[in-house]
Write a protein that holds these residues in place. Structure first.
Motif, mmCIF file in Angstrom:
data_model
loop_
_atom_site.group_PDB
_atom_site.id
_atom_site.type_symbol
_atom_site.label_atom_id
_atom_site.label_comp_id
_atom_site.label_asym_id
_atom_site.label_seq_id
_atom_site.Cartn_x
_atom_site.Cartn_y
_atom_site.Cartn_z
ATOM 1 N N ALA A 2 0.823 -1.196 0.000
ATOM 2 C CA ALA A 2 0.000 0.000 0.000
ATOM 3 C C ALA A 2 0.856 1.244 0.000
ATOM 4 O O ALA A 2 1.991 1.229 0.421
ATOM 5 C CB ALA A 2 -0.889 0.007 1.240
ATOM 6 N N TYR A 117 0.534 -7.165 7.321
ATOM 7 C CA TYR A 117 -0.698 -7.846 6.940
ATOM 8 C C TYR A 117 -1.173 -8.836 7.993
ATOM 9 O O TYR A 117 -2.297 -9.335 7.916
ATOM 10 C CB TYR A 117 -0.503 -8.594 5.617
ATOM 11 C CG TYR A 117 -0.326 -7.693 4.410
ATOM 12 C CD1 TYR A 117 -0.852 -6.411 4.369
ATOM 13 C CD2 TYR A 117 0.377 -8.146 3.290
ATOM 14 C CE1 TYR A 117 -0.686 -5.600 3.264
ATOM 15 C CE2 TYR A 117 0.540 -7.335 2.178
ATOM 16 C CZ TYR A 117 0.009 -6.068 2.168
ATOM 17 O OH TYR A 117 0.178 -5.269 1.059
ATOM 18 N N HIS A 134 -5.193 -1.022 4.764
ATOM 19 C CA HIS A 134 -5.273 -2.144 3.829
ATOM 20 C C HIS A 134 -6.476 -3.031 4.140
ATOM 21 O O HIS A 134 -7.176 -3.482 3.222
ATOM 22 C CB HIS A 134 -3.985 -2.965 3.890
ATOM 23 C CG HIS A 134 -4.005 -4.185 3.007
ATOM 24 N ND1 HIS A 134 -3.863 -4.103 1.633
ATOM 25 C CD2 HIS A 134 -4.171 -5.502 3.299
ATOM 26 C CE1 HIS A 134 -3.921 -5.315 1.119
ATOM 27 N NE2 HIS A 134 -4.116 -6.176 2.106
ATOM 28 N N ASP A 233 -3.621 -2.899 -4.332
ATOM 29 C CA ASP A 233 -2.349 -2.363 -3.842
ATOM 30 C C ASP A 233 -1.135 -2.941 -4.566
ATOM 31 O O ASP A 233 -0.097 -3.201 -3.950
ATOM 32 C CB ASP A 233 -2.222 -2.600 -2.332
ATOM 33 C CG ASP A 233 -3.218 -1.792 -1.526
ATOM 34 O OD1 ASP A 233 -3.813 -0.865 -2.096
ATOM 35 O OD2 ASP A 233 -3.398 -2.076 -0.329
#
Length: 328
Positions: A2, A117, A134, A233
Motif C-alpha cells: 500500500a 498484513y 489495507h 495495492d
C-alpha cells in the motif's frame, strides 16, 4: 504494498457541498473514511497540514512538512534525483521494476509486509495504521463483490494476493479463487494461512471451503478466464506506462468485472511522495508510483471497460482509490 504518507492530521473525504472548515487548533482524531458509491460528481477536500512528523522512513512512508512550506520545498525537490536511487536498485538485481519488486518481496519486504498484513503486535504506529487502511480496502472490495449476490461458485482471480488477506475471506464466501503473486515467499505464506484458517479444525459434518489455488506469477503472466479479477495495492509498484498494459491484460481475463486499487496521483500527494524519496532509510523498498484516476479510467476505456463504482480509503498513513470496472 500500500502507499502511505505520514500526516500530522488525517486526510478527510467530504461529499458535502460546503464541508466544515478545518481547525488547526483542534486536529481531528485518527479516523478511517471509506465511501463506495455509483459514479457521481464528488467534491474532495483535503485539510492543510499543521505540523511536521518524523517517523521511520522507507519507500512506503513519507515525511510530511507543514502545508505552508510545500511550495518552497517543491523547488528544493527539483534539485534532487530520486530516479538515481531507483536505477541503482534495478541495476543491483539486474532488471527493471518487476525484478526489483520480486527481489524485495522475496527478502526484506516479505518480512516487513508479513507483519503489517498479519496480527502480530510487533509493529510500530505507522505500520499498524497501514494495516488498518489495507484491511479497509479488502473489506470494501468484498462489499463490492457481494453487492450483486452470493459468491458461491463464482470464479475470482486475486492478482497480487500477498499473504492471502483477500483470497482467504473470498474462499470462506464460497468463491473459487485463483491467487497469484510475484513473490514465492508471499505465496507460500498465503498457502500456509489458508490451510490454517480454512482446513484446520473442520469436522466431517461441515464441508470445508474450496482451497484457493496459489501460484507464483506476475501480473503479465496471468492466464485463464474468471468471472471477476481483483488487483489490490499492486499498481503502485509500476509506472503508468507499464500499468496501462497490466490493466488491459487484467481486463482481458475478466468476464464480468475488474476491481483495482491504486495510490491516487494529485499535486498534493505527488509532493508528499517526492519528499519521502529524500529519506529512503536504511532498508531498500520498491519504487512507488502514483496513478491519476483519469489515467486509469482511460486505460480501461481503451479496452472497452468503464468504471461503475469508485471510493477512497484514507487513514493517517494510508490512502488508496478503489474502483470497480465493468464491460462498457
Amino acid at each position: 504494498m500500500a502507499f502511505s504518507a505520514s500526516l500530522s492530521s488525517p486526510l478527510g473525504f467530504h461529499t458535502h457541498p460546503n464541508p466544515p472548515a478545518f481547525s488547526p487548533k483542534a486536529p481531528p482524531k485518527l479516523t478511517t473514511t471509506i465511501t463506495i458509491r455509483p459514479i457521481t460528481t464528488t467534491t474532495f477536500a483535503i485539510p492543510p497540514l499543521s505540523s511536521a512528523t518524523a517517523p521511520t522512513f522507507d519507500g512506503t512512508t513519507l515525511a510530511v512538512i507543514g502545508g505552508s512550506s510545500v511550495a518552497a520545498l517543491a523547488a528544493v525537490l527539483s534539485l534532487t534525483d530520486p530516479e538515481r536511487r531507483r536505477r541503482l536498485q534495478a541495476e543491483e538485481v539486474g532488471g527493471d521494476d518487476k525484478e526489483v519488486v520480486r527481489e524485495y518481496f522475496n527478502n526484506s519486504g516479505f518480512q516487513r509486509w508479513k507483519k503489517i498484513y498479519g496480527e502480530t503486535d510487533d509493529v510500530n504506529r505507522v505500520q499498524k495504521d497501514i494495516r488498518l487502511g489495507h484491511s479497509k480496502t479488502v473489506e470494501n472490495a468484498i462489499t463490492m463483490l457481494t453487492d450483486d449476490g452470493s459468491l458461491r461458485g463464482v470464479t475470482v482471480c486475486d492478482a497480487g494476493c500477498g499473504t492471502g488477506s483477500l483470497s482467504i475471506p473470498l474462499a470462506k464466501e464460497g468463491a473459487i479463487v485463483t491467487a497469484t503473486d510475484i513473490s514465492a515467499a508471499m505465496v507460500a505464506e498465503a498457502q500456509k494461512q489458508a490451510e490454517e484458517q480454512l482446513l484446520a479444525g473442520k469436522d466431517d459434518l461441515s464441508p470445508a471451503p474450496t482451497m484457493p489455488k496459489f501460484e507464483v506469477k506476475d501480473l503479465e503472466s496471468l492466464d485463464g478466464k474468471y468471472h471477476t479479477v481483483v488487483c489490490l495495492d499492486v499498481l503502485i509498484h509500476y509506472p503508468q506506462s507499464k500499468a496501462d498494459g497490466m490493466i488491459a491484460h487484467l481486463a482481458s481475463l475478466a468476464e464480468n468485472r475488474l476491481i483495482l486499487s491504486f495510490a491516487p496521483k494529485t499535486f498534493y500527494y505527488d509532493i508528499l511522495k517526492r519528499i519521502g524519496e529524500l529519506f529512503p532509510g536504511p532498508s531498500k523498498a520498491t519504487r512507488a508510483y502514483l496513478h491519476s484516476e483519469a489515467d486509469v479510467e482511460r486505460a480501461l476505456q481503451k479496452v472497452g471497460w468503464k468504471i461503475n463504482k469508485r471510493g477512497l480509503i484514507t487513514t493517517q498513513f494510508y490512502f488508496a482509490k478503489l474502483v470497480e470496472a465493468v464491460p462498457a
